[in-house]
Motif scaffolding. Sequence first.
Motif, PDB file in Angstrom:
ATOM      1  N   GLU A   1       0.828  -1.204   0.000  1.00 43.62           N
ATOM      2  CA  GLU A   1       0.000   0.000   0.000  1.00 43.62           C
ATOM      3  C   GLU A   1       0.864   1.256   0.000  1.00 43.62           C
ATOM      4  N   GLU A   2       1.940   1.223   0.754  1.00 42.20           N
ATOM      5  CA  GLU A   2       2.861   2.355   0.786  1.00 42.20           C
ATOM      6  C   GLU A   2       3.459   2.591  -0.600  1.00 42.20           C
ATOM      7  N   SER A   3       3.814   1.527  -1.287  1.00 45.65           N
ATOM      8  CA  SER A   3       4.432   1.649  -2.613  1.00 45.65           C
ATOM      9  C   SER A   3       3.452   2.172  -3.657  1.00 45.65           C
ATOM     10  N   ARG A   4       2.152   2.046  -3.393  1.00 44.17           N
ATOM     11  CA  ARG A   4       1.134   2.490  -4.358  1.00 44.17           C
ATOM     12  C   ARG A   4       0.759   3.965  -4.192  1.00 44.17           C
ATOM     13  N   LYS A   5       1.207   4.598  -3.125  1.00 43.40           N
ATOM     14  CA  LYS A   5       0.892   6.009  -2.922  1.00 43.40           C
ATOM     15  C   LYS A   5       1.499   6.845  -4.051  1.00 43.40           C
ATOM     16  N   ARG A   6       0.792   7.894  -4.407  1.00 45.26           N
ATOM     17  CA  ARG A   6       1.194   8.684  -5.573  1.00 45.26           C
ATOM     18  C   ARG A   6       2.628   9.186  -5.467  1.00 45.26           C
ATOM     19  N   ASP A   7       3.019   9.681  -4.289  1.00 41.08           N
ATOM     20  CA  ASP A   7       4.360  10.239  -4.144  1.00 41.08           C
ATOM     21  C   ASP A   7       5.421   9.183  -3.881  1.00 41.08           C
ATOM     22  N   ARG A   8       5.011   7.898  -3.873  1.00 41.78           N
ATOM     23  CA  ARG A   8       5.972   6.822  -3.591  1.00 41.78           C
ATOM     24  C   ARG A   8       6.134   5.847  -4.757  1.00 41.78           C
ATOM     25  N   ARG A   9       5.289   6.009  -5.769  1.00 35.13           N
ATOM     26  CA  ARG A   9       5.304   5.046  -6.866  1.00 35.13           C
ATOM     27  C   ARG A   9       6.651   4.987  -7.585  1.00 35.13           C
ATOM     28  N   SER A  10       7.265   6.148  -7.746  1.00 31.68           N
ATOM     29  CA  SER A  10       8.542   6.192  -8.460  1.00 31.68           C
ATOM     30  C   SER A  10       9.738   6.288  -7.521  1.00 31.68           C
ATOM     31  N   ALA A  11       9.496   6.072  -6.234  1.00 32.50           N
ATOM     32  CA  ALA A  11      10.577   6.199  -5.249  1.00 32.50           C
ATOM     33  C   ALA A  11      11.649   5.147  -5.493  1.00 32.50           C
ATOM     34  N   CYS A  12      12.890   5.518  -5.213  1.00 34.08           N
ATOM     35  CA  CYS A  12      13.993   4.568  -5.375  1.00 34.08           C
ATOM     36  C   CYS A  12      14.137   3.674  -4.147  1.00 34.08           C
ATOM     37  N   GLY A  13      13.327   3.918  -3.142  1.00 34.06           N
ATOM     38  CA  GLY A  13      13.304   3.094  -1.943  1.00 34.06           C
ATOM     39  C   GLY A  13      12.231   3.614  -1.008  1.00 34.06           C
ATOM     40  N   LEU A  14      11.560   2.716  -0.294  1.00 31.20           N
ATOM     41  CA  LEU A  14      10.463   3.121   0.582  1.00 31.20           C
ATOM     42  C   LEU A  14      10.921   3.450   1.998  1.00 31.20           C
ATOM     43  N   LEU A  15      12.215   3.443   2.241  1.00 31.80           N
ATOM     44  CA  LEU A  15      12.719   3.815   3.559  1.00 31.80           C
ATOM     45  C   LEU A  15      12.183   5.196   3.938  1.00 31.80           C
ATOM     46  N   ARG A  16      11.652   5.319   5.153  1.00 34.49           N
ATOM     47  CA  ARG A  16      11.049   6.581   5.585  1.00 34.49           C
ATOM     48  C   ARG A  16      12.026   7.747   5.453  1.00 34.49           C
ATOM     49  N   GLU A  17      13.270   7.484   5.775  1.00 24.01           N
ATOM     50  CA  GLU A  17      14.262   8.551   5.739  1.00 24.01           C
ATOM     51  C   GLU A  17      14.521   9.048   4.313  1.00 24.01           C
ATOM     52  N   ILE A  18      14.369   8.167   3.314  1.00 20.81           N
ATOM     53  CA  ILE A  18      14.515   8.614   1.923  1.00 20.81           C
ATOM     54  C   ILE A  18      13.404   9.585   1.573  1.00 20.81           C
ATOM     55  N   ASN A  19      12.197   9.285   2.001  1.00 21.10           N
ATOM     56  CA  ASN A  19      11.077  10.184   1.757  1.00 21.10           C
ATOM     57  C   ASN A  19      11.304  11.540   2.420  1.00 21.10           C
ATOM     58  N   LYS A  20      11.883  11.518   3.614  1.00 19.57           N
ATOM     59  CA  LYS A  20      12.168  12.768   4.320  1.00 19.57           C
ATOM     60  C   LYS A  20      13.254  13.566   3.607  1.00 19.57           C
ATOM     61  N   ILE A  21      14.251  12.872   3.034  1.00 19.99           N
ATOM     62  CA  ILE A  21      15.284  13.561   2.259  1.00 19.99           C
ATOM     63  C   ILE A  21      14.641  14.318   1.104  1.00 19.99           C
ATOM     64  N   GLU A  22      13.761  13.629   0.377  1.00 17.92           N
ATOM     65  CA  GLU A  22      13.114  14.245  -0.786  1.00 17.92           C
ATOM     66  C   GLU A  22      12.287  15.457  -0.379  1.00 17.92           C
ATOM     67  N   LYS A  23      11.531  15.324   0.712  1.00 21.37           N
ATOM     68  CA  LYS A  23      10.681  16.431   1.154  1.00 21.37           C
ATOM     69  C   LYS A  23      11.522  17.625   1.601  1.00 21.37           C
ATOM     70  N   CYS A  24      12.557  17.358   2.399  1.00 16.69           N
ATOM     71  CA  CYS A  24      13.401  18.454   2.879  1.00 16.69           C
ATOM     72  C   CYS A  24      14.101  19.157   1.715  1.00 16.69           C
ATOM     73  N   ALA A  25      14.607  18.370   0.768  1.00 16.79           N
ATOM     74  CA  ALA A  25      15.293  18.959  -0.384  1.00 16.79           C
ATOM     75  C   ALA A  25      14.329  19.799  -1.211  1.00 16.79           C
ATOM     76  N   ARG A  26      13.109  19.294  -1.393  1.00 11.02           N
ATOM     77  CA  ARG A  26      12.119  20.042  -2.175  1.00 11.02           C
ATOM     78  C   ARG A  26      11.754  21.355  -1.475  1.00 11.02           C
ATOM     79  N   HIS A  27      11.536  21.304  -0.164  1.00  5.98           N
ATOM     80  CA  HIS A  27      11.187  22.511   0.580  1.00  5.98           C
ATOM     81  C   HIS A  27      12.318  23.541   0.553  1.00  5.98           C
TER      82      HIS A  27
END
Length: 385
Positions: free
Chosen positions: A295-321
């Motif tokens: 389910e996590e992998s199907r989320k819109r902002d996670r579909r193309s993620a290079c890894g589902l590790l929570r910290e990777i998602n935080k890297i992307e968000k912080c960099a974008r902000h």
Amino acid sequence: MPATDYQGASASFSTFGRSILSIRTRDQVHSMESVSTSQELELELEAFQKQVAEGFNDLASADNDQILSIPWIHKLLDVFLSCQEQFRAIVFKHNKGSFNKSPADRYVIEYFERSVKALDVCNAIRDGIELIRQWQKQLEIVYYALNNQRSIGEGQIRRSMKALIDLAIGMLDEKESNSSYAHRNRSFGRNNAQKDQNSLGQYRSLSWSVSRNWSAAKQLQAIGQNLNAPKSNEIIATNGLAVAVFTMSYVLYFVMWALVAAIPCQDRGLQTHFHVTRQFIWAAPVLSLHERILEESRKRDRRSACGLLREINKIEKCARHMNELTDTIHFPLSEEKEAEVKQRVHELGLVYYSLKDGLGPLERQVREVFHRIVRSRTEGLDSIG
């Protein structure tokens, strides 16, 4: 899903364990010694099933924002190592009486062959951790350029923007082609620049860092191939040991799949099917975790993620902000804008330190999994001849 949801499933091993493991032909005659050994084995096998169920119930009790974080991956690998050690103890204790006889020997050999395929996954995960460490270094540049500055000047902003661009390019490259680190000829042996004194350094890697055309999805498929629950006649013929081998094989399969889901590696296809009857008391939490990760992998902002590790998602968000913020900066900075920059830097710092403190221990734990698999396989195959 809370652990209480599984209490009904794990209340008793008897639904699939004790009743099956106790099957005996009516005309079979046992000596007192053989009866005692059989009862002891039955209790050990039951305890092993409960241990697996408890471990995965604990993992499944985590909130959604905890699953696939570095601390959760640590717990996952702890569960694997604990189960592996208990399984190893069963193999050694009963190998002379059971595991070195057909068909039990075939089952345990099949498990060890599956475990060899997991070594490549461990190496790929190690490369993925190294990739995340490179992203951490870009965050470090941004953090130290902007943190604890009396006033933020154009030079600090330019340096930060360059690091953020490099980070964005690196993460985008990984999404488009996750083979960039496959050529790094790394191993878990003693050639590493920093040697872990607590690891089994004397074991040199049996599986060097994966080749360019290696596929995590195909490797998982190979690990899970023909992984079917044993039939009643197979359980009887092995005195129940086939159930323990199947259980440990499934633990190995799920743990490797979860690592591939979390950490960047080549060809991370996650559409792996898990088929296991819920009669096993550990099946409910395992299947629940599998579904939650999908389910996590199907989320819109996670579909193309290079890894589902929570910290990777935080890297992307912080960099974008940070990118969005720096695009709106004009000098001299207003007090309001400078306060906003410092707030974003504080958020970025939290991610940076979570990676700085977490990646090293995680890499050592993956290395320990690697060496434990090597040691268990070597000793196990020697034990059963």
